[in-house]
Scaffold this active site. Structure first.
Site, PDB file in Angstrom:
ATOM      1  CG  ASP A  12      -2.062   0.940   1.140  1.00 45.17           C
ATOM      2  OD1 ASP A  12      -2.282   1.516   0.053  1.00 45.17           O
ATOM      3  OD2 ASP A  12      -2.748   1.144   2.158  1.00 45.17           O
ATOM      4  CG  HIS A  29       0.211   2.150  -9.424  1.00 43.76           C
ATOM      5  ND1 HIS A  29      -0.055   1.802  -8.118  1.00 43.76           N
ATOM      6  CD2 HIS A  29      -0.872   2.873  -9.834  1.00 43.76           C
ATOM      7  CE1 HIS A  29      -1.235   2.292  -7.757  1.00 43.76           C
ATOM      8  NE2 HIS A  29      -1.751   2.945  -8.786  1.00 43.76           N
ATOM      9  CG  LEU A 123       9.240 -17.349  -3.587  1.00 47.54           C
ATOM     10  CD1 LEU A 123       9.027 -17.244  -2.082  1.00 47.54           C
ATOM     11  CD2 LEU A 123       9.656 -15.987  -4.143  1.00 47.54           C
TER      12      LEU A 123
HETATM   13  C1  FPP Z   1      -1.713   0.418  -3.367  1.00 45.43           C
HETATM   14  O1  FPP Z   1      -1.271   1.698  -3.599  1.00 45.43           O
HETATM   15  C2  FPP Z   1      -1.220  -0.517  -4.343  1.00 45.43           C
HETATM   16  C3  FPP Z   1      -1.994  -1.188  -5.241  1.00 45.43           C
HETATM   17  C4  FPP Z   1      -3.260  -0.730  -5.819  1.00 45.43           C
HETATM   18  C5  FPP Z   1      -1.573  -2.509  -5.655  1.00 45.43           C
HETATM   19  C6  FPP Z   1      -0.094  -2.747  -5.757  1.00 45.43           C
HETATM   20  C7  FPP Z   1       0.320  -2.626  -7.132  1.00 45.43           C
HETATM   21  C8  FPP Z   1       1.594  -2.627  -7.559  1.00 45.43           C
HETATM   22  C9  FPP Z   1       2.774  -2.798  -6.696  1.00 45.43           C
HETATM   23  C10 FPP Z   1       1.821  -2.384  -8.994  1.00 45.43           C
HETATM   24  C11 FPP Z   1       1.164  -3.447  -9.837  1.00 45.43           C
HETATM   25  C12 FPP Z   1       2.026  -4.624  -9.914  1.00 45.43           C
HETATM   26  C13 FPP Z   1       1.695  -5.712 -10.603  1.00 45.43           C
HETATM   27  C14 FPP Z   1       2.718  -6.700 -10.978  1.00 45.43           C
HETATM   28  C15 FPP Z   1       0.281  -5.903 -10.993  1.00 45.43           C
HETATM   29  P1  FPP Z   1      -2.380   2.814  -3.617  1.00 45.43           P
HETATM   30  O2  FPP Z   1      -2.570   3.241  -5.017  1.00 45.43           O
HETATM   31  O3  FPP Z   1      -3.613   2.356  -2.927  1.00 45.43           O
HETATM   32  O4  FPP Z   1      -1.674   3.928  -2.781  1.00 45.43           O
HETATM   33  P2  FPP Z   1      -2.398   5.081  -1.950  1.00 45.43           P
HETATM   34  O5  FPP Z   1      -3.195   4.398  -0.864  1.00 45.43           O
HETATM   35  O6  FPP Z   1      -1.233   5.852  -1.429  1.00 45.43           O
HETATM   36  O7  FPP Z   1      -3.238   5.853  -2.911  1.00 45.43           O
END
Ligand code: FPP
Length: 239
Positions: A12, A29, A123
């Site tokens: 997150d 991302h 893994l």
């Molecule tokens: C949360 O950050 C993250 C996600 C929505 C998912 C995690 C995604 C990745 C690491 C990239 C995608 C990777 C693959 C391989 C699919 P957020 O956007 O909710 O952050 P915020 O809460 O600060 O807005």
């Protein structure tokens, strides 16, 4: 205490990481994928048998369309670019979540990643994609009811084990440790059934800043925690 067999991570804070730098959310991302790549390698080296990463939740569809497209694009790119390396490194890829709603090309890539690596013994990387725990449990219950209706089992066979084996995580051990970055302290519909006895760690850093050293520290903290699984501590039994 032995090393955690299974670590699950709620990655997150990508958006906030980007915002703090005046960058678009996509940049967060992308940086998140770089962090993820490093952490997968580190988990393999640390002899962690199972690593689950929450990459896209069933609730993430409510984000702006362009962001959903970006996240789908990043998954495709990740599989296209990294699958051969993961395979060479003996990583087995597993996907959990609802596949039906996904585009055909994504479903194809997910199938390809699982099929190519099915015999790997290093893994196990579990990618939770279009995953939501309530959806997973609902699908398991539907299967259970269908099995009762068709006479495969009777209602007396409905046990926690009968539910577990119908989840997407059927042959994956429950997570010993669940880590969430960015300071939020919620499970957000992630592995609700499987987390019954998990240890939780909520780290303040945003996901793109998460490094193998954070993983190593989390494992160290895990070793200091005492897990009783509803029983009493070993030293109290001795008294
Ligand atoms: C949360 O950050 C993250 C996600 C929505 C998912 C995690 C995604 C990745 C690491 C990239 C995608 C990777 C693959 C391989 C699919 P957020 O956007 O909710 O952050 P915020 O809460 O600060 O807005």
């Amino acid at each position: 205490m032995s090393n955690p067999r299974h670590i699950a991570i709620i990655m997150d804070g990508n958006g906030r990481w980007a915002k703090a730098r005046g960058l678009p959310r996509t940049a967060g991302h992308k940086a998140g994928v770089d962090a993820l790549r490093e952490v997968i390698r580190a988990a393999g080296k640390m002899d962690i048998p199972f690593l689950t990463l929450f990459a896209f939740s069933s609730e993430n569809w409510s984000r702006p369309r362009s962001e959903v497209t970006d996240l789908m694009g990043l998954l495709k790119l990740f599989i296209r670019r990294d699958l051969a390396d993961l395979h060479r490194e003996n990583v087995r890829v597993r996907i959990i979540g609802e596949r039906q709603d996904l585009a055909k090309d994504i479903r194809g890539l997910l199938d390809e990643a699982e099929t190519l690596t099915v015999r790997n013994t290093g893994l196990t990387l579990v990618i939770a994609f279009n995953y939501g725990s309530r959806n997973e449990i609902t699908r398991a219950v539907q299967r259970l009811v269908a099995d009762v209706a068709s006479g495969v089992i009777t209602h007396e066979d409905i046990t926690p084990e009968a539910i577990s084996v119908r989840l997407d995580t059927a042959d994956i051990p429950d997570p010993d440790l669940i880590i969430r970055t960015s300071g939020e302290m919620r499970l957000s519909n992630f592995l609700l059934w499987q987390a019954a006895y998990s240890e939780f760690m909520f780290l303040p850093c945003y996901w793109p800043d998460f490094r193998p050293s954070h993983l190593a520290e989390a494992i160290e903290t895990f070793h200091m925690r005492e897990r009783r699984f509803g029983g009493v501590a070993a030293q109290e039994i001795a008294l």
